[in-house]
Scaffold this motif. Structure first.
Motif, PDB file in Angstrom:
ATOM      1  N   ALA A   1       0.991  -1.190   0.016  1.00  0.00           N
ATOM      2  CA  ALA A   1       0.051   0.120   0.034  1.00  0.00           C
ATOM      3  C   ALA A   1       0.918   1.371   0.080  1.00  0.00           C
ATOM      4  O   ALA A   1       0.616   2.101  -0.786  1.00  0.00           O
ATOM      5  CB  ALA A   1      -0.978  -0.225   1.130  1.00  0.00           C
ATOM      6  N   LYS A   2       1.979   1.194   0.863  1.00  0.00           N
ATOM      7  CA  LYS A   2       2.856   2.345   0.855  1.00  0.00           C
ATOM      8  C   LYS A   2       3.580   2.394  -0.290  1.00  0.00           C
ATOM      9  O   LYS A   2       3.819   3.584  -0.881  1.00  0.00           O
ATOM     10  CB  LYS A   2       3.635   2.123   2.054  1.00  0.00           C
ATOM     11  CG  LYS A   2       4.570   3.480   2.225  1.00  0.00           C
ATOM     12  CD  LYS A   2       5.428   3.345   3.677  1.00  0.00           C
ATOM     13  CE  LYS A   2       6.330   4.478   3.813  1.00  0.00           C
ATOM     14  NZ  LYS A   2       7.029   4.225   4.833  1.00  0.00           N
ATOM     15  N   GLY A   3       4.069   1.459  -0.586  1.00  0.00           N
ATOM     16  CA  GLY A   3       5.234   1.287  -1.751  1.00  0.00           C
ATOM     17  C   GLY A   3       4.469   1.797  -3.415  1.00  0.00           C
ATOM     18  O   GLY A   3       4.915   2.191  -4.051  1.00  0.00           O
ATOM     19  N   MET A   4       2.910   1.726  -3.299  1.00  0.00           N
ATOM     20  CA  MET A   4       2.222   2.096  -4.493  1.00  0.00           C
ATOM     21  C   MET A   4       1.636   3.721  -4.297  1.00  0.00           C
ATOM     22  O   MET A   4       1.338   3.987  -5.501  1.00  0.00           O
ATOM     23  CB  MET A   4       1.038   1.046  -4.636  1.00  0.00           C
ATOM     24  CG  MET A   4       1.415  -0.266  -5.088  1.00  0.00           C
ATOM     25  SD  MET A   4       0.177  -1.154  -6.062  1.00  0.00           S
ATOM     26  CE  MET A   4      -1.033  -0.973  -4.560  1.00  0.00           C
ATOM     27  N   GLY A   5       2.053   4.075  -3.387  1.00  0.00           N
ATOM     28  CA  GLY A   5       1.931   5.562  -3.262  1.00  0.00           C
ATOM     29  C   GLY A   5       0.593   5.962  -2.467  1.00  0.00           C
ATOM     30  O   GLY A   5      -0.036   7.088  -2.693  1.00  0.00           O
ATOM     31  N   MET A   6       0.181   5.352  -1.503  1.00  0.00           N
ATOM     32  CA  MET A   6      -0.848   5.831  -0.904  1.00  0.00           C
ATOM     33  C   MET A   6      -0.335   6.482   0.505  1.00  0.00           C
ATOM     34  O   MET A   6       0.827   6.479   0.826  1.00  0.00           O
ATOM     35  CB  MET A   6      -1.618   4.298   0.057  1.00  0.00           C
ATOM     36  CG  MET A   6      -2.461   3.910  -1.100  1.00  0.00           C
ATOM     37  SD  MET A   6      -3.474   2.741  -0.051  1.00  0.00           S
ATOM     38  CE  MET A   6      -4.406   1.790  -1.268  1.00  0.00           C
ATOM     39  N   THR A   7      -0.989   7.750   0.861  1.00  0.00           N
ATOM     40  CA  THR A   7      -0.691   8.531   1.906  1.00  0.00           C
ATOM     41  C   THR A   7      -1.135   7.481   3.238  1.00  0.00           C
ATOM     42  O   THR A   7      -1.763   6.737   3.029  1.00  0.00           O
ATOM     43  CB  THR A   7      -1.428   9.663   2.055  1.00  0.00           C
ATOM     44  OG1 THR A   7      -2.849   9.357   2.130  1.00  0.00           O
ATOM     45  CG2 THR A   7      -1.351  10.467   0.527  1.00  0.00           C
TER      46      THR A   7
END
Lengths: 401, 208
Positions: B112-118
């Motif tokens: 989730a973080k790596g795909m660009g979620m805040t």
């Protein structure tokens, strides 16, 4: 230059240096494999590219822009990210998973849907699967989705952290084909962390071998197999693999015998017999004055001719099977062996005769590839084979056809 | 039975209403405080254990004592009762929220973080939906506790179905005791059933 990393260093608060002076330039469309033992810093390096980790010092630039000055969230949305065990959201359908980054980027619903259909086709999975949940798919199917999800927002650069580590060999191979296709046909750039040497050698255009945070060797798979930088690399690749790889990295010129017995067409039968006697062979290759291969003469044919002054050109057989000097052994060995010939002339780009490959030399290579021979690469091929060549041509009357 | 209902029917309804109100208020406060706190605890390296054991200690205070302790601070009536029940509701919700959030696979978080979620998107789109069933079962557990313990609130003048029970005890009237207890039991069962429905509804589809 798509990506450049300069003097990258990562030091943890406890003083452990994970990555030390890492430098790499990556062109568009390249497939870079980071390989090394665990703790070599390969994953750490990769995670600095999308700022999942921040470097202690050094710079990373994507399309010339320093990523430390970019918003990490925006940066990550522009880079594909594939991890081991897929990282698919279990509570979202496959479609929702694929549309994730496009949705974060605020694409319209229609555009997202269209992209989802495109992506599932790219993953070579049925369209109906879009409505399923990750848990209903096999591991291999899930990772296919994981891979295409990383491309769904047209990312140019895709990071993969041991993406196929958890898959069985057959599934892994089909996934490898998929990413290779994406790299070759769509021109995507991949940075790939793996501990599987076969995977690294097969997929990548450039391999980065790391140990204890340092780059040990950065080169194409061929060059790494041909010239391992040091013992660490040799061990990492494995003796077996080095030998097995020989047919794929050795060229014909490396195993051929130089200075094959040859004659020009204007010489006479007498000259030919004399030369055969001298070289202790029963066939002679025929070349013109500039050295271009014309054919060969055989002792059997000569026997039938009475006149000692007949020119060589009269009894030259011109249907001759030859190989190019720069061809890879792996590509030619089958062809040569199938022909059932004892030896094959080797020519350069201009069809000039440069040497000869004997069947025995090929048999040695095939044997080594199958059974391994630790000293195979130390042994210079020519002197041993020279005797065999001579012997073979003495006994055998068969010549390349 | 008919006689009891004829005599106490309206009273029973109003007491049930009171009971429900006190319980709902306490539980609502518990959710508002414990869920965010539980999420926050998963983001902190230290302190999680401290807060959890503190909530555990609060849980061990005898209900009667806790109610009594509220009187000097909040006087009598429903306020001290709501506060006391709120304190009781904290632990199950807090613990389940914490465990639920911890249970979200690190792979999912990483992706989730790596795909660009805040941070907020990671919370609302990935972690909380995945932790929701566990959080919800904590809320459900708390709800049953709170409804049962709200009976004691009558002791400090908060009203509720406890009034029947305490009256029955003082007057040796078993019909009053049962007339208070049975609705409490039914109420607890009903709420548990309804929250079970909610729990199922928040559960990610493939896990149902």
């Amino acid at each position: 230059m798509l990506l450049s990393m300069e003097h990258l260093r990562k030091e943890y608060p406890n003083g452990k240096i994970a990555v030390d002076d890492f430098n790499l330039e990556v062109d568009r469309g390249e497939f870079i494999a980071f390989i090394g033992t665990s703790g070599s810093g390969k994953t750490t390096t990769m995670r600095m590219i999308n700022r999942m980790l921040n470097q202690t010092s050094g710079t990373i630039k994507i399309n010339g822009k320093d990523i430390s000055k970019m918003d990490p969230v925006k940066l990550r949305r522009s880079i594909g990210y594939v991890i081991q065990n897929t990282g698919l959201m279990p509570h979202m359908t496959i479609q929702e998973n694929i549309e994730m980054v496009p949705k974060l980027l605020g694409w319209s619903k229609e555009k997202r849907e269209e992209q989802a259909h495109k992506m599932i086709a790219l993953a070579q999975l049925p369209d109906e699967m879009l409505q399923r949940y990750p848990g209903e798919l096999s591991g291999g199917q899930q990772q296919r989705i994981g891979v295409v999800r990383a491309l769904a927002a047209d990312q140019e650069l895709i990071l993969m952290d041991e993406p196929f580590g958890a898959l069985d060999p057959i599934t892994r191979e089909s996934l490898q084909d998929l990413v290779k296709h994406l790299q070759k046909d769509l021109g995507k750039t991949f940075i790939f962390v793996t501990h599987d040497m076969d995977e690294a050698l097969n997929l990548s255009t450039k391999v980065v071998i790391m140990s204890q945070g340092k780059q040990v060797q950065v080169d194409t798979p061929e060059n790494i197999l041909r010239h391992p930088a040091n013992e660490f690399v040799t061990n990492l690749i494995g003796e077996e693999r080095l030998i097995r790889a020989q047919p794929n990295i050795l060229t014909v010129s490396q195993i051929m015998l130089k200075n094959p017995a040859a004659i020009t067409p204007d010489k006479t039968l007498e000259d030919a017999i004399e030369q055969m006697h001298e070289r202790r062979v029963d066939t002679l290759l025929v070349t013109d004055k500039t050295g271009v291969l014309q054919g060969f003469v055989d002792l059997d044919d000569i026997n039938r001719i009475a006149d000692a002054h007949t020119p060589v050109s009269r009894f030259t057989q011109d249907r001759v099977f030859y190989v190019k000097a720069n061809a890879l052994i792996g590509d030619t060995v089958d062809r040569i062996l199938k022909k059932g010939v004892k030896n094959v002339p080797v020519v350069d780009e201009d069809k000039r005769l440069v040497g000869i490959v004997t069947r025995t030399a090929l048999v040695d290579i095939v044997y080594d590839a199958l059974h391994g021979a630790p000293d195979a690469n130390e042994k210079p091929a020519s002197p041993i084979n020279a005797d065999i060549h001579a012997a073979a041509t003495r006994e055998g009357g068969e010549m390349p056809q | 039975m008919m006689h009891f209902l004829a005599t106490y029917g309206t009273q029973l309804l109003s007491k049930t209403g009171q009971h429900l109100l006190i319980s709902a208020a306490a539980l609502g406060l518990g959710v508002i405080v414990a869920v965010p706190l539980g999420i926050l605890l998963t983001r902190m390296k230290h302190g999680a254990n401290l807060v959890m054991s503190l909530a555990g200690v609060l849980q061990t205070i005898p209900a009667m004592a806790l109610l009594a302790m509220m009187i000097p601070i909040f006087g009598i009536g429903s306020t001290p009762a709501i506060v006391a029940l709120f304190i009781y509701s904290l632990l199950p919700i807090l613990r389940n929220t914490y465990l639920g959030m911890q249970g979200v696979s690190p792979t999912v978080r990483d992706a989730a973080k790596g795909m660009g979620m805040t941070w907020w998107q990671m919370m609302t789109r990935a972690e909380i939906p995945l932790a929701a069933p566990v959080i919800m079962s904590g809320i459900r557990l708390s709800a049953t506790y709170v409804i049962a313990w709200a009976t004691l609130a009558s002791y400090i003048g908060a009203g509720g179905l406890g009034d029947f029970i305490f009256n029955g005890l003082n007057l040796y009237r078993s019909d009053l005791i049962l007339g208070g207890s049975i609705p409490v039991i039914l109420l607890a069962l009903l709420v548990d059933y309804l929250l079970g429905k909610v729990e199922r509804a928040v559960m990610p589809k493939p896990l149902r």
